[in-house]
Design an enzyme around this catalytic site. Structure first.
Site, PDB file in Angstrom:
ATOM      1  N   GLU A 471      44.988  49.817  44.293  1.00 21.08           N
ATOM      2  CA  GLU A 471      45.168  50.340  42.939  1.00 21.08           C
ATOM      3  C   GLU A 471      44.068  51.331  42.571  1.00 21.08           C
ATOM      4  OE1 GLU A 471      47.878  50.036  41.521  1.00 21.08           O
ATOM      5  OE2 GLU A 471      48.707  48.404  42.736  1.00 21.08           O
ATOM      6  N   HIS A 477      43.654  59.109  42.391  1.00 21.91           N
ATOM      7  CA  HIS A 477      44.692  60.146  42.337  1.00 21.91           C
ATOM      8  C   HIS A 477      44.841  60.661  40.900  1.00 21.91           C
ATOM      9  CE1 HIS A 477      48.911  61.336  44.135  1.00 21.91           C
ATOM     10  NE2 HIS A 477      48.175  62.381  43.824  1.00 21.91           N
TER      11      HIS A 477
END
Length: 682
Positions: A471, A477
């Site tokens: 995660e 990202h």
């Protein structure tokens, strides 16, 4: 109404939501005003008398709806991570309203005419590559959404979207209901037999949080039920817990998800037919790396055969232990984890309790931060002054190597009844650089780790630790995104590419360079011994047959529902029958259950995110298995390789098709053989 925080400027650090002043009654008025504002903005775009240009059409659409994004960013995060009856009621009411709003925009013929005009003149518009990409995605989104259909079909699409939003909300709330409703209270030492101290502490903490101080409770959160299934010596209690876990959403009455799934499958098939696709899977895969259902099944079938063969060999070893202990029963799903743990101890001298003693949550979270610092030069500083939505949540300021602000990061790690199960990354605010203003993102990681007892650290399994890194890969990202337009920022990429950065980041969790520094014994502070690390490495692919079978079965069933033709769906959808027939056709082992059975398959039915897309974890694993090879070849913290990953993938968002992004980073496309080798299935 007065004093609605959503109608005010947020004078908080980083412009974070002022959670303490936000109450459930603020959301509906805020949504209503934001929807009206957004509609006015869109009306101005389509009614602009000047000739259509990228800036006054596509750019204007990118600017529009900021108030709605602000309200939604807070509401949907709270609805998943810290909900209550009032928020669930608002969710049920607002989901169809929002679906109707967005569908009306996507099907507006006057608006689409202006988008189409910009698309037609794209070669003469002097657009940048990023603008051309945004324009193409915008145009394709309108077309795929039905903008070219006639009035009657557009109206029907709107009805379908509204109803699917209602059903998706109901599905998710039904699963949460069943998860909250179940507790297995353990009475006395007999019920606790086999449970190690850390698990007993976690069960005691879960009991205390549910008003049962001095008792022990097993809930349906994975971080509690999976170790219980692994360690409990009580086969009857394992069976009770596993049955509750496997049948979430599958109980007669108002919380039964089977009729919800049946209607959703029928409506999705109808939507695909209206848009000219043979099935819903064809529609969903049209703009992905996989492209077609046939390509997806080709990958799944190739991996399935190897995984099933490996699981069959593993099952023989487990049955052998059952016999050695005097058991006279066939291996059942509630037995697999328990006897797999015994085989792992026997064959690799590994004890999950011993491993967990070196995986304290605080250390593993720090390892995720430190890895990002080494790779990308970013730093994480605690900010206790930033408002948070729950006392368990921690805020961190993220800065680049030059001191520039990158993002605000929230870490929300512990299970609680107000949180849906699973683990995910989300955002309260996205990134963009429009009009010369750099909007930095606010990103959150949400987990469901079982909290340690009073005064005790929270200890993670290896799976938990990998989940945290996974995660956090998604979070990077989102945080390192550096694009102009919000629609292509961060994780707004193809579904079967979005898991690549997260799964790639998992690799650093098990690297000796990381474990040597952060896998420290929670009592002594001593690092994980070399001998234990070597045994872990030797057992890296232990039980991969089981893990791959339970995952692939879910992905194959997902595809079965979404490759129904409209005629098949109209004839009637029996979710239980489709699941059973699909599993029978592929030879599902009797002792393994799908990782997500249909009535609680939230990835696929609590919204549309992973419908016909659960395969994407495996597709992305092809990429990450090959992609990490770049670091193995050049050094796991090689600056040049890390910079390519940041520039070509993490910062780039959806500025180019995923194939081009991967090729820019790696210089080649991967093969399934690399994946099979990594999993030990070849």
């Amino acid at each position: 109404m007065s004093a609605n925080p959503f109608f005010e400027t947020w004078d908080t650090p980083f412009g974070a939501p002022p959670f303490a002043t936000i109450a459930p009654e603020h959301f509906v008025p805020a949504f209503e005003r934001a929807i009206a504002d957004h509609r006015s903005e869109v009306d101005a775009i389509k009614g602009d008398p000047s000739a259509p240009t990228f800036d006054n059409v596509v750019g204007a659409l990118e600017r529009a709806g900021r108030a709605l994004s602000r309200v939604g960013g807070v509401f949907w995060n709270l609805a998943g991570a810290d909900t209550n009856d009032a928020l669930q009621g608002i969710e049920r009411d607002m989901s169809p309203v929002l679906a109707r709003h967005w569908q009306a925009i996507g099907l507006d013929p006057e608006l689409f005419a202006r988008v189409e005009a910009v698309q037609a003149g794209r070669d003469a518009g002097g657009l940048t590559p990023e603008q051309r990409r945004v324009l193409q995605l915008t145009y394709d989104g309108f077309v795929r959404g039905g903008a070219k259909l006639g009035d009657a079909d557009r109206a029907r699409l709107g009805e379908i979207a509204e109803r699917l939003a209602e059903l998706g909300t109901r599905f998710g709330q039904n699963v949460l209901h069943d998860e909250k409703a179940f507790t297995l209270v353990l009475d006395g030492e007999d019920d606790l037999a086999g449970l190690p101290p850390a698990l007993r502490d976690a069960a005691a903490q879960a009991a205390a949080e549910r008003g049962l101080p001095g008792r022990h409770v097993v809930t349906l959160g994975r971080s509690l039920i999976e170790p219980f299934l692994r360690f409990s010596a009580r086969r009857d209690l394992r069976e009770t817990a596993f049955r509750a876990f496997a049948t979430r959403g599958e109980h007669q009455g108002e919380h039964d998800n089977r009729p919800v799934v049946a209607e959703m499958a029928r409506l999705r098939a109808e939507r695909a037919a209206l848009l000219g696709f043979p099935t819903y899977a064809h529609l969903k895969l049209d703009d992905t790396m996989a492209k077609t259902p046939e390509a997806v099944r080709g990958l799944l079938d190739r991996v399935w055969d190897s995984a099933r063969a490996k699981a069959a060999k593993d099952a023989e070893k487990l049955a052998e232990v059952v016999r050695e202990e005097g058991g006279d029963f066939a291996l059942a799903p509630h037995d697999w984890r328990h006897y797999a743990e015994k085989v792992r101890r026997r064959d690799y001298d590994l004890d999950e309790s011993e491993i967990k003693s070196y995986l304290a949550l605080d250390n593993i979270a720090e390892a995720a931060f430190d890895t990002a610092t080494k790779l990308f030069g970013i730093t994480f500083t605690p900010r206790p002054d930033v408002p948070v939505y729950h006392p368990d949540v921690k805020a961190f300021e993220v800065r680049d190597r030059d001191g520039a602000a990158v993002a605000l990061f929230f870490a929300d790690y512990f299970a609680r009844p107000s949180k849906r199960s699973g683990a995910w990354m989300s955002g309260f605010r996205g990134q963009n650089n429009m009009d010369g203003v750099r909007q930095r993102p606010i990103v959150v990681n949400v987990m469901n780790f079982a909290k340690g007892g009073d005064g005790e650290p929270t200890l993670l399994s290896m799976d938990d630790a990998r989940t945290l890194f996974h995660e956090f890969g998604h979070a990077l990202h989102g945080m390192l995104s550096d694009v102009t337009y919000p629609s292509i920022a961060g994780t707004g990429v193809s579904r079967d590419f979005v898991e690549f950065p997260s799964q790639l980041y998992e690799h650093w969790m098990t690297r000796p360079e990381v474990l040597k520094r952060f896998a420290l014994h929670h009592d002594t502070g001593e690092p994980m011994p070399d001998a234990l690390f070597e045994r872990l490495t030797a057992a890296r692919n232990f039980s991969q047959g089981f893990a791959t079978v339970e995952y692939c079965a879910s992905a194959i069933v997902d595809m079965a529902f979404h490759t129904l033709t409209p005629e098949e769906a109209r004839a009637g959808v029996d979710p239980a029958a489709i699941e059973a027939a699909t599993l029978d056709a592929i030879g599902m082992p009797a002792a393994i259950v799908m990782r997500h059975r249909t009535p609680h398959f939230s990835h696929v039915f609590a919204g549309d995110g992973y419908s016909a897309g659960y395969y994407s974890y495996l597709w992305s694993e092809m990429l990450d298995a090959d992609g990490f090879g770049a670091f193995e070849e050049n050094g796991v913290f090689d600056p040049a390789t890390a910079e390519k990953l940041r520039a070509d993938v993490l910062a780039a968002g959806n500025t180019r098709p995923p194939e081009e992004a991967y090729m820019a980073f790696r210089g080649r496309m991967p093969s399934v053989e690399t994946l099979l080798e990594r999993r030990g299935l070849n």
